[in-house]
Design a protein around this motif. Sequence first.
Motif, PDB file in Angstrom:
ATOM      1  N   ASP A  47       0.816  -1.214   0.000  1.00 23.24           N
ATOM      2  CA  ASP A  47       0.000   0.000   0.000  1.00 23.24           C
ATOM      3  C   ASP A  47       0.849   1.263   0.000  1.00 23.24           C
ATOM      4  O   ASP A  47       0.382   2.335  -0.359  1.00 23.24           O
ATOM      5  N   ASN A  48       2.123   1.141   0.451  1.00 22.53           N
ATOM      6  CA  ASN A  48       2.957   2.341   0.558  1.00 22.53           C
ATOM      7  C   ASN A  48       3.899   2.474  -0.632  1.00 22.53           C
ATOM      8  O   ASN A  48       4.962   3.068  -0.524  1.00 22.53           O
ATOM      9  N   ARG A  49       3.532   1.889  -1.767  1.00 25.34           N
ATOM     10  CA  ARG A  49       4.428   1.917  -2.931  1.00 25.34           C
ATOM     11  C   ARG A  49       4.834   3.339  -3.313  1.00 25.34           C
ATOM     12  O   ARG A  49       5.968   3.586  -3.701  1.00 25.34           O
ATOM     13  N   ALA A  50       3.895   4.280  -3.185  1.00 31.20           N
ATOM     14  CA  ALA A  50       4.178   5.648  -3.622  1.00 31.20           C
ATOM     15  C   ALA A  50       5.262   6.290  -2.771  1.00 31.20           C
ATOM     16  O   ALA A  50       6.066   7.077  -3.273  1.00 31.20           O
ATOM     17  N   PHE A 100      12.842  -3.779  -7.692  1.00 30.32           N
ATOM     18  CA  PHE A 100      12.852  -5.135  -7.152  1.00 30.32           C
ATOM     19  C   PHE A 100      11.601  -5.937  -7.489  1.00 30.32           C
ATOM     20  O   PHE A 100      11.535  -7.119  -7.207  1.00 30.32           O
ATOM     21  N   GLU A 101      10.609  -5.321  -8.089  1.00 32.59           N
ATOM     22  CA  GLU A 101       9.391  -6.075  -8.411  1.00 32.59           C
ATOM     23  C   GLU A 101       9.540  -6.666  -9.812  1.00 32.59           C
ATOM     24  O   GLU A 101       9.120  -6.081 -10.799  1.00 32.59           O
ATOM     25  N   HIS A 102      10.156  -7.824  -9.868  1.00 35.43           N
ATOM     26  CA  HIS A 102      10.539  -8.392 -11.153  1.00 35.43           C
ATOM     27  C   HIS A 102       9.583  -9.458 -11.651  1.00 35.43           C
ATOM     28  O   HIS A 102       9.814 -10.025 -12.705  1.00 35.43           O
ATOM     29  N   SER A 103       8.528  -9.776 -10.893  1.00 31.69           N
ATOM     30  CA  SER A 103       7.740 -10.947 -11.289  1.00 31.69           C
ATOM     31  C   SER A 103       6.945 -10.662 -12.558  1.00 31.69           C
ATOM     32  O   SER A 103       6.282  -9.626 -12.684  1.00 31.69           O
TER      33      SER A 103
END
Lengths: 158, 378
Positions: free
Chosen positions: A41-44, A132-135
Amino acid sequence: MFLKDYISDVVNGVSSLLKGMRKTGYYFTHSKEIITEQYPDNRATLKLADRFKGEVVMPHDENNEHTCTGCTACELACPNGTIKIITKFDITPEGKKKKAIDAFIYRLEMCTLCNLCVAACPSDAIKMAPNFEHSVFDRSKLTKILNKPGSKIKEGIE
Amino acid sequence: MYTETEIIKDNTDLGPDGELVVNMGPQHPATHGVLHLVVTLNGETIKKIEPHLGYIHRSIEKMCESLTYRQFIYVTSRMDYLSSHINNTACALLVEKGMQIEVPERAKVVRTILNELTRIASHELWIGAMAMDLGAFTPFFYAFREREMITDIMEDTCGARLTMNYIVPGGLMYDIHPDFQTKVKAFVKQFKEKVTEYEDLVTGNVIFQSRTKGVGVLTAEDAISYGCTGPVARASGVRCDIRKIDPYDAYDRVEFDEVIETAGDSFARYMVRVKEMNQSIRIIEQLIDQIPEGDFVGKTKNVLKLAKGEFYQRVETARGELGVYIVSEGATTPHRIKFRSPGFSNLSVLDHIAKGSKIGDLMATMGTLDLVIPDIDR
């Protein structure tokens, strides 16, 4: 004697348990001291360290120019064959042949993010980026070509 | 369809003396990693424990033999992943010893600080995981709060949280982060305040004490003959701290005590690790203001070649003595490499100390041995 031991055991046991429960109660009432990251939820607002090793990227400037000479130092430094450089020969305005990279192939699925390629690069052409979000759904999407289409080497880099 | 009597008949295939064989793992939720224990029971009493290894074998030793002396260091992060910094240090020290590379003072001090931070992080995780094995869920979160600060420091300086690969032959891969000193000082301050919480929650807890005191007793003689090292051996009163016996990096110039307990039971092993964390804090406090200026990496040749011969280097990881042994034929890759991992020796003692105890105590014994399975299998 037995009764005395028994009672002291009970008293000590209860007091030790209450001591632990007091800590739990403290954090129950002081919820501000709890640190929990509310990912995703805190991606921003998520801020990763500048040096975080997420993947290898090749920075390009505004003229679509990079600094990779195609010397294959990174290819030799890589322990698992993640990087493959295909070179070609450009014709310079003077009519000479000049070596340049055709494709800088980077296989993210084989990369262990050890930073040895970045350390080996003599012209700082590649660096580590904090993504890091490589999926992905298809493994072939993890094989990337790092030099952008139409890009060329910066002037003055040998 | 079975009738009721047939079900009972089917389930009575016990051994000749009423033995029951129970498989613990590889999917057992309370084991660390994928250790598979075949436990032979008589009622609730353990008769024999047979660890089945190899579930996470990656042939790291053979892999290292095909990699150059710069490349093989990153693989060792994957052995004992909780003290990956210390594994990397061992390999780098060996290459430096073999090639007589001068390491700058700055690199030595930073390495020592990072090694001690790794040790604290490893023990923190162990406290959380071990308390969870024994049924206490809360300490896990308290331990991970402090560990998170260390991983943040690692992320800032090394760029990774677990498999750092920050140490290269000759020094460090790049210089420390500008905020390194302030962050470490903030961590030391917070750790000193919060370490009493573990004492309240775990050490003083009556359930924890009665489950660990007198459980899994290991005598000093057995510890030596089984080759136990690290906190497991020190809890039995064996002096085996490599940082004292054979100092490397900056350990010869810092003051710290080698933590020794004599009881040899699970509680003593717990106490050794808790006290060791305080000693690590002591080392960090002495060094954090004394980081010398200068280069962070010494001068090395482009291609590293070890001279013909045999080389050995040992370091103290969070679990015990890690030995790296290389036979070199003078080429750019090692001819043969062997890691002496602390986890394997510590696991081999499990059958000896758990025999005759109840199956509930096995969790306490196994938890306090601090087994990291990738370190055992490699």
